[in-house]
Design a protein around this motif. Structure first.
Motif, PDB file in Angstrom:
ATOM      1  N   ASP A  32    -110.073  64.015 -67.330  1.00  0.00           N
ATOM      2  CA  ASP A  32    -108.731  63.477 -67.601  1.00  0.00           C
ATOM      3  C   ASP A  32    -108.749  63.048 -69.069  1.00  0.00           C
ATOM      4  N   SER A  33    -108.245  63.917 -69.948  1.00  0.00           N
ATOM      5  CA  SER A  33    -108.381  63.625 -71.385  1.00  0.00           C
ATOM      6  C   SER A  33    -107.530  62.434 -71.819  1.00  0.00           C
ATOM      7  N   GLY A  34    -106.476  62.117 -71.045  1.00  0.00           N
ATOM      8  CA  GLY A  34    -105.668  60.941 -71.364  1.00  0.00           C
ATOM      9  C   GLY A  34    -106.487  59.656 -71.352  1.00  0.00           C
ATOM     10  N   TYR A  37    -107.848  58.732 -74.806  1.00  0.00           N
ATOM     11  CA  TYR A  37    -106.866  58.088 -75.693  1.00  0.00           C
ATOM     12  C   TYR A  37    -106.535  56.681 -75.203  1.00  0.00           C
ATOM     13  N   ARG A  38    -106.467  56.519 -73.887  1.00  0.00           N
ATOM     14  CA  ARG A  38    -106.203  55.188 -73.320  1.00  0.00           C
ATOM     15  C   ARG A  38    -107.324  54.227 -73.704  1.00  0.00           C
ATOM     16  N   ALA A  39    -108.569  54.687 -73.571  1.00  0.00           N
ATOM     17  CA  ALA A  39    -109.704  53.811 -73.879  1.00  0.00           C
ATOM     18  C   ALA A  39    -109.722  53.433 -75.360  1.00  0.00           C
ATOM     19  N   ALA A  83    -102.201  54.330 -75.835  1.00  0.00           N
ATOM     20  CA  ALA A  83    -102.805  55.663 -75.990  1.00  0.00           C
ATOM     21  C   ALA A  83    -101.913  56.563 -76.837  1.00  0.00           C
ATOM     22  N   SER A  84    -100.620  56.572 -76.529  1.00  0.00           N
ATOM     23  CA  SER A  84     -99.761  57.510 -77.252  1.00  0.00           C
ATOM     24  C   SER A  84     -99.588  57.075 -78.712  1.00  0.00           C
ATOM     25  N   ARG A  85     -99.806  55.789 -78.976  1.00  0.00           N
ATOM     26  CA  ARG A  85     -99.695  55.333 -80.362  1.00  0.00           C
ATOM     27  C   ARG A  85    -100.953  55.667 -81.178  1.00  0.00           C
ATOM     28  N   VAL A  92    -108.301  60.440 -85.173  1.00  0.00           N
ATOM     29  CA  VAL A  92    -108.618  60.027 -83.795  1.00  0.00           C
ATOM     30  C   VAL A  92    -108.747  61.281 -82.933  1.00  0.00           C
ATOM     31  N   ARG A  93    -107.791  62.208 -83.075  1.00  0.00           N
ATOM     32  CA  ARG A  93    -107.826  63.433 -82.286  1.00  0.00           C
ATOM     33  C   ARG A  93    -109.091  64.237 -82.608  1.00  0.00           C
ATOM     34  N   GLU A  94    -109.446  64.273 -83.894  1.00  0.00           N
ATOM     35  CA  GLU A  94    -110.667  65.000 -84.287  1.00  0.00           C
ATOM     36  C   GLU A  94    -111.909  64.365 -83.680  1.00  0.00           C
ATOM     37  N   GLY A 114    -104.209  67.157 -69.772  1.00  0.00           N
ATOM     38  CA  GLY A 114    -103.826  66.437 -70.988  1.00  0.00           C
ATOM     39  C   GLY A 114    -102.498  66.905 -71.531  1.00  0.00           C
ATOM     40  N   ARG A 115    -102.428  66.973 -72.867  1.00  0.00           N
ATOM     41  CA  ARG A 115    -101.191  67.395 -73.527  1.00  0.00           C
ATOM     42  C   ARG A 115    -101.408  68.645 -74.383  1.00  0.00           C
ATOM     43  N   ASP A 116    -102.639  68.800 -74.884  1.00  0.00           N
ATOM     44  CA  ASP A 116    -102.923  69.857 -75.867  1.00  0.00           C
ATOM     45  C   ASP A 116    -104.124  70.699 -75.441  1.00  0.00           C
ATOM     46  N   ILE A 117    -104.398  70.738 -74.145  1.00  0.00           N
ATOM     47  CA  ILE A 117    -105.601  71.454 -73.688  1.00  0.00           C
ATOM     48  C   ILE A 117    -105.410  72.965 -73.858  1.00  0.00           C
ATOM     49  N   THR A 164     -89.739  57.053 -74.048  1.00  0.00           N
ATOM     50  CA  THR A 164     -90.331  56.737 -75.358  1.00  0.00           C
ATOM     51  C   THR A 164     -91.605  57.550 -75.562  1.00  0.00           C
ATOM     52  N   ARG A 165     -92.418  57.587 -74.511  1.00  0.00           N
ATOM     53  CA  ARG A 165     -93.710  58.275 -74.606  1.00  0.00           C
ATOM     54  C   ARG A 165     -93.513  59.783 -74.780  1.00  0.00           C
ATOM     55  N   ASP A 166     -92.569  60.372 -74.020  1.00  0.00           N
ATOM     56  CA  ASP A 166     -92.278  61.809 -74.166  1.00  0.00           C
ATOM     57  C   ASP A 166     -91.859  62.095 -75.607  1.00  0.00           C
ATOM     58  N   ARG A 168     -92.421  60.437 -78.344  1.00  0.00           N
ATOM     59  CA  ARG A 168     -93.518  60.279 -79.314  1.00  0.00           C
ATOM     60  C   ARG A 168     -94.506  61.455 -79.201  1.00  0.00           C
ATOM     61  N   ASP A 169     -94.830  61.822 -77.965  1.00  0.00           N
ATOM     62  CA  ASP A 169     -95.811  62.902 -77.763  1.00  0.00           C
ATOM     63  C   ASP A 169     -95.274  64.263 -78.227  1.00  0.00           C
ATOM     64  N   GLU A 170     -93.941  64.435 -78.090  1.00  0.00           N
ATOM     65  CA  GLU A 170     -93.351  65.722 -78.509  1.00  0.00           C
ATOM     66  C   GLU A 170     -93.170  65.798 -80.022  1.00  0.00           C
ATOM     67  N   ALA A 171     -92.970  64.638 -80.639  1.00  0.00           N
ATOM     68  CA  ALA A 171     -92.612  64.636 -82.071  1.00  0.00           C
ATOM     69  C   ALA A 171     -93.811  64.564 -83.002  1.00  0.00           C
ATOM     70  N   ARG A 172     -94.988  64.208 -82.492  1.00  0.00           N
ATOM     71  CA  ARG A 172     -96.084  64.007 -83.439  1.00  0.00           C
ATOM     72  C   ARG A 172     -96.460  65.331 -84.117  1.00  0.00           C
ATOM     73  N   ALA A 173     -96.939  65.207 -85.350  1.00  0.00           N
ATOM     74  CA  ALA A 173     -97.219  66.404 -86.147  1.00  0.00           C
ATOM     75  C   ALA A 173     -98.462  67.129 -85.637  1.00  0.00           C
TER      76      ALA A 173
HETATM   77  O1  C5P Z   1    -102.147  61.546 -69.562  1.00  0.00           O
HETATM   78  P1  C5P Z   1    -101.961  60.095 -69.935  1.00  0.00           P
HETATM   79  O2  C5P Z   1    -100.625  59.554 -69.603  1.00  0.00           O
HETATM   80  O3  C5P Z   1    -103.071  59.245 -69.438  1.00  0.00           O
HETATM   81  O4  C5P Z   1    -102.086  60.090 -71.530  1.00  0.00           O
HETATM   82  C1  C5P Z   1    -101.869  58.933 -72.295  1.00  0.00           C
HETATM   83  C2  C5P Z   1    -101.435  59.328 -73.706  1.00  0.00           C
HETATM   84  O5  C5P Z   1    -102.552  59.903 -74.382  1.00  0.00           O
HETATM   85  C3  C5P Z   1    -100.339  60.377 -73.803  1.00  0.00           C
HETATM   86  O6  C5P Z   1     -99.039  59.817 -73.772  1.00  0.00           O
HETATM   87  C4  C5P Z   1    -100.637  61.063 -75.128  1.00  0.00           C
HETATM   88  O7  C5P Z   1    -100.039  60.394 -76.211  1.00  0.00           O
HETATM   89  C5  C5P Z   1    -102.138  60.932 -75.264  1.00  0.00           C
HETATM   90  N1  C5P Z   1    -102.824  62.178 -74.951  1.00  0.00           N
HETATM   91  C6  C5P Z   1    -102.890  63.143 -75.941  1.00  0.00           C
HETATM   92  N2  C5P Z   1    -103.573  64.293 -75.724  1.00  0.00           N
HETATM   93  C7  C5P Z   1    -104.181  64.521 -74.546  1.00  0.00           C
HETATM   94  C8  C5P Z   1    -104.090  63.566 -73.503  1.00  0.00           C
HETATM   95  C9  C5P Z   1    -103.393  62.401 -73.735  1.00  0.00           C
HETATM   96  O8  C5P Z   1    -102.344  62.959 -77.018  1.00  0.00           O
HETATM   97  N3  C5P Z   1    -104.857  65.653 -74.370  1.00  0.00           N
END
Ligand code: C5P
Length: 216
Positions: A32-34, A37-39, A83-85, A92-94, A114-117, A164-166, A168-173
């Motif tokens: 669970d890659s999220g 980011y949460r941690a 996490a999304s922030r 951080v992603r790297e 995740g989001r970018d798997i 808000t989270r959608d 932010r996650d959709e708009a990030r570069a």
């Molecule tokens: O999946 P989950 O809701 O636990 O993810 C928390 C946040 O972590 C997401 O809103 C997203 O910003 C970030 N995330 C990400 N890339 C991933 C998984 C999660 O940017 N592969």
């Protein structure tokens, strides 16, 4: 690469549950890659840092230990937002990328949600799913889950969080939330979790047959 299943999609779409069940079905490890980011977000806040501070978040990501992924705090509402922030910061992603790619490189394969798997971590994954549902359906699921965990929160607050989270996650570069061109879309709005898993399983079975044929 082994049989990698990439399961992407927005918060509370059902992707986590589907990923775990696919892992059980195929006997593959699940990440669970999220949680990563949460941690990182939880750690920055625990250290009194600012989530907008890329250097602080990167230091937290580089020093992350597996025990930190298991803390119940990472499953809270605040952790999702944090996490999304921190997820917008490229370093951080790297810092989290190698770990995820190594997980994907295991034999005989892996399931990662995740989001970018399917786009960034494992663009060559033989099976890719993009799980969606309307914001209302997702908010309803997340709200029930958080109430069950004892959090006092209203449905409206959760719906606002999800929107808000959608956004932010959709708009990030860097590595925005988007379906890979070769991902199969699965809308779970009207589905029970059993029906959603059944649909996911059929998509993955088809991908597995193609992958086995291509391997020869
Ligand atoms: O999946 P989950 O809701 O636990 O993810 C928390 C946040 O972590 C997401 O809103 C997203 O910003 C970030 N995330 C990400 N890339 C991933 C998984 C999660 O940017 N592969």
């Amino acid at each position: 690469m082994g049989f990698v299943i990439a399961v992407d999609g927005p918060a509370a779409s059902g992707k986590g549950t589907i990923a775990v069940k696919l892992g059980q079905l195929y006997g593959l490890p699940v990440l669970d890659s999220g949680l990563l980011y949460r941690a990182v977000g939880v750690k920055v806040l625990a250290e009194g840092g600012d989530l907008a501070d890329a250097a602080a978040a990167t230091a937290a990501a580089r020093s992350l230990e597996s025990a930190e992924l298991e803390s119940p705090t990472v499953r809270t509402r605040g952790a999702g937002e944090a996490a999304s922030r921190v997820a917008v910061h490229t370093p951080v992603r790297e810092a989290l990328r190698d770990y995820q790619r190594a997980f994907a490189a295991q034999e005989p394969g892996a399931v990662i949600d995740g989001r970018d798997i399917g786009t960034v971590i494992a663009p060559d994954a033989p099976a890719k799913l993009y799980i969606t549902a309307t914001p209302q359906a997702r908010a309803d699921r997340r709200w029930k889950q958080l109430i069950g965990q004892g959090e006092a929160v209203s449905f409206e607050e959760i719906l606002a969080d999800i929107r808000t989270r959608d956004a932010r996650d959709e708009a990030r570069a860097d590595s925005p939330m988007v379906a890979a061109p070769d991902a199969v879309l699965l809308d779970t709005t009207e589905m029970t979790i059993d029906a959603a898993f059944d649909a996911a399983r059929r998509i993955v079975e088809a991908a597995r047959s193609r992958w086995e044929t291509a391997k020869g």
